[in-house]
Design an enzyme around this catalytic site. Structure first.
Site, PDB file in Angstrom:
ATOM      1  N   LYS A  55       3.967  -7.613  -0.831  1.00 20.15           N
ATOM      2  CA  LYS A  55       4.289  -7.647  -1.821  1.00 20.15           C
ATOM      3  C   LYS A  55       5.277  -8.878  -2.174  1.00 20.15           C
ATOM      4  O   LYS A  55       4.854  -9.631  -3.689  1.00 20.15           O
ATOM      5  CB  LYS A  55       5.892  -6.746  -2.066  1.00 20.15           C
ATOM      6  N   GLN A  99      13.287  -2.271   1.694  1.00 22.43           N
ATOM      7  CA  GLN A  99      11.765  -1.105   2.285  1.00 22.43           C
ATOM      8  C   GLN A  99      11.728   0.551   3.732  1.00 22.43           C
ATOM      9  O   GLN A  99      12.658   0.379   5.022  1.00 22.43           O
ATOM     10  CB  GLN A  99      10.765  -2.007   3.269  1.00 22.43           C
ATOM     11  N   ASP A 122      13.113  -0.243  -7.247  1.00 27.13           N
ATOM     12  CA  ASP A 122      11.940   0.338  -6.695  1.00 27.13           C
ATOM     13  C   ASP A 122      12.114   1.718  -7.138  1.00 27.13           C
ATOM     14  O   ASP A 122      11.702   2.862  -7.455  1.00 27.13           O
ATOM     15  CB  ASP A 122      12.357   0.899  -5.090  1.00 27.13           C
TER      16      ASP A 122
HETATM   17  N1  GUN Z   1       8.142   2.760   1.414  1.00 25.83           N
HETATM   18  C1  GUN Z   1       6.605   3.677   1.281  1.00 25.83           C
HETATM   19  N2  GUN Z   1       6.393   2.929   0.145  1.00 25.83           N
HETATM   20  C2  GUN Z   1       7.659   2.318  -0.191  1.00 25.83           C
HETATM   21  C3  GUN Z   1       8.202   2.040  -1.565  1.00 25.83           C
HETATM   22  O1  GUN Z   1       7.637   2.099  -2.713  1.00 25.83           O
HETATM   23  N3  GUN Z   1       8.871   1.319  -1.871  1.00 25.83           N
HETATM   24  C4  GUN Z   1       9.852   1.219  -0.276  1.00 25.83           C
HETATM   25  N4  GUN Z   1      11.381  -0.072  -0.523  1.00 25.83           N
HETATM   26  N5  GUN Z   1       9.645   1.873   0.322  1.00 25.83           N
HETATM   27  C5  GUN Z   1       8.444   2.255   0.863  1.00 25.83           C
END
Ligand code: GUN
Length: 292
Positions: A55, A99, A122
Site C-alpha cells: 500500500k 491494518q 478503509d
Molecule cells: N486486513 C485485510 N484486509 C484489510 C484491509 O483492507 N484494510 C485493513 N486495514 N486491514 C486489512
C-alpha cells in the site's frame, strides 16, 4: 469449454492509477502538497507487513506521500487509540488505515470507532458503513469497491443477474453483497450471501451468474460448484508450500482455478486479480479525502 476471459486487476488498476495520478497533481497544485496516506502496522505479522508495504509503495506510483507507522505488538489498546486520535488531528494527513488483524488483546471495533470518518479511507467506520448501506456519499471499503471498479472496467453485465457471495466478513462479503444489490451499475443483482453455515453450498453457488468468493480457504470452490459461463471473482490469497518453486511457495485463491477456470466465462487470477484493485481503491479513497 472455452478459455475464460481473464479479469486482469493489474491492467485495470493501472488504468485507474493513471487517473488518480492526474488527481494527485491537481491536489498538489491546489494546496501545495500531495495527498498523504498513513498506514499503521501493529506487531510483525508477515502477511500484514507485505500488504501494508504494498500500500505504501503504491502511494509513490501515483505521486502521494505515505507514512508507515510501526507499533509493537505489546502496545496497549489505549495507546493505540491515542495514536489514532493523534492521526485524526494531524492536518498534514488526508487519510489513514490501521491494518487488521490486531493483536488479540486489542478490540478492533474500539480502534475503528475512534477513526475520524473523514479520514477513514478503509471505509470501516460505522458512519461510512451506514452511508454505504443507505447509498449516501462516503468511503467504500477497498476490496468491494475494487471489485465494482473491475466489473465496470470489463463491462460485466450485472442487472438482473444472480450474484452469489461466499463469505460474510465485514471487510468483503457483507459489503459486496450490499453493493451488488444497489440500484446502480454495477449492481441491480439478485444477491445470495452464503457462509460457513450454509447448507448444500454447491446447490447455491451453481445458481450464480456472478460468483464472489471470500471465504478464506484455499481452493475451496471447485469446478462442480460453478455454473458453465459464470463470472468468478476470487478474493482469497494464500501461500502454499511448493518445493518446485524457487520461492518455496505459490499463491492460490479461494477458487480452484484449474477446475473452475475452464467452466467460467471470466475469472480473476490469483495473484493479479482483486489484490491490485484493493490497493487502487484505497488510493482512490485517499484522493477523495483531499476534496473534503
Ligand atoms: N486486513 C485485510 N484486509 C484489510 C484491509 O483492507 N484494510 C485493513 N486495514 N486491514 C486489512
Amino acid at each position: 469449454m472455452a478459455t475464460p476471459r481473464i479479469l486482469d486487476g493489474k491492467r485495470c488498476g493501472d488504468a485507474l492509477k493513471a487517473e488518480i495520478a492526474r488527481g494527485a497533481t491537481a491536489v498538489l497544485k491546489r494546496r501545495g502538497r500531495p495527498p498523504h496516506l498513513a498506514a499503521v502496522l501493529v506487531g510483525d505479522d508477515g502477511a500484514s507487513r507485505t500488504y501494508v508495504e504494498a500500500k505504501v509503495r503504491a502511494c509513490g506510483t501515483v505521486g502521494f506521500r505515505s507514512s508507515l507507522i510501526e507499533l509493537p505488538a505489546t502496545i496497549s489498546e489505549q495507546e493505540l487509540i491515542d495514536k489514532v486520535k493523534e492521526l485524526n488531528a494531524d492536518a498534514g494527513l488526508d487519510g489513514f488505515i490501521v491494518q487488521l488483524p490486531l493483536p488479540k488483546h486489542i478490540d478492533p471495533d474500539r480502534v475503528i470507532n475512534t477513526i475520524d470518518p473523514r479520514k477513514d479511507v478503509d471505509g470501516f467506520h460505522p458512519v461510512n458503513v451506514g452511508n454505504m448501506v443507505l447509498g449516501l456519499p462516503g468511503f467504500l471499503p477497498a476490496t468491494p469497491s475494487g471489485i465494482c471498479e473491475m466489473l465496470k472496467y470489463y463491462e460485466v453485465e450485472t442487472a438482473g443477474r444472480h450474484c452469489v457471495v461466499v463469505g460474510r466478513s465485514n471487510i468483503v462479503g457483507t459489503p459486496i453483497s450490499i453493493l451488488m444489490s444497489r440500484n446502480t451499475y454495477p449492481g441491480n443483482c439478485t444477491v445470495t450471501l452464503a457462509h460457513s453455515r450454509t447448507k448444500d453450498l454447491g446447490s447455491i453457488t451453481r445458481q450464480a451468474d456472478i460468483l464472489v468468493v471470500a471465504i478464506g480457504k484455499p481452493g475451496f470452490i471447485t469446478g462442480e460448484m460453478v455454473k458453465e459461463g459464470a463470472v468468478v471473482v476470487d478474493v482469497g490469497i494464500h501461500r502454499l508450500p511448493d518445493t518446485s518453486r524457487k520461492s518455496g511457495f505459490r499463491l492460490v485463491g479461494d477458487v480452484d482455478a484449474t477446475t473452475v477456470g475452464p467452466k467460467s466465462a471470466a475469472i480473476t487470477p490469483v495473484p493479479g486479480g482483486v489484490g491490485p484493485m484493493t490497493i487502487t481503491s484505497l488510493l482512490l479513497n485517499t484522493l477523495r479525502a483531499c476534496a473534503s
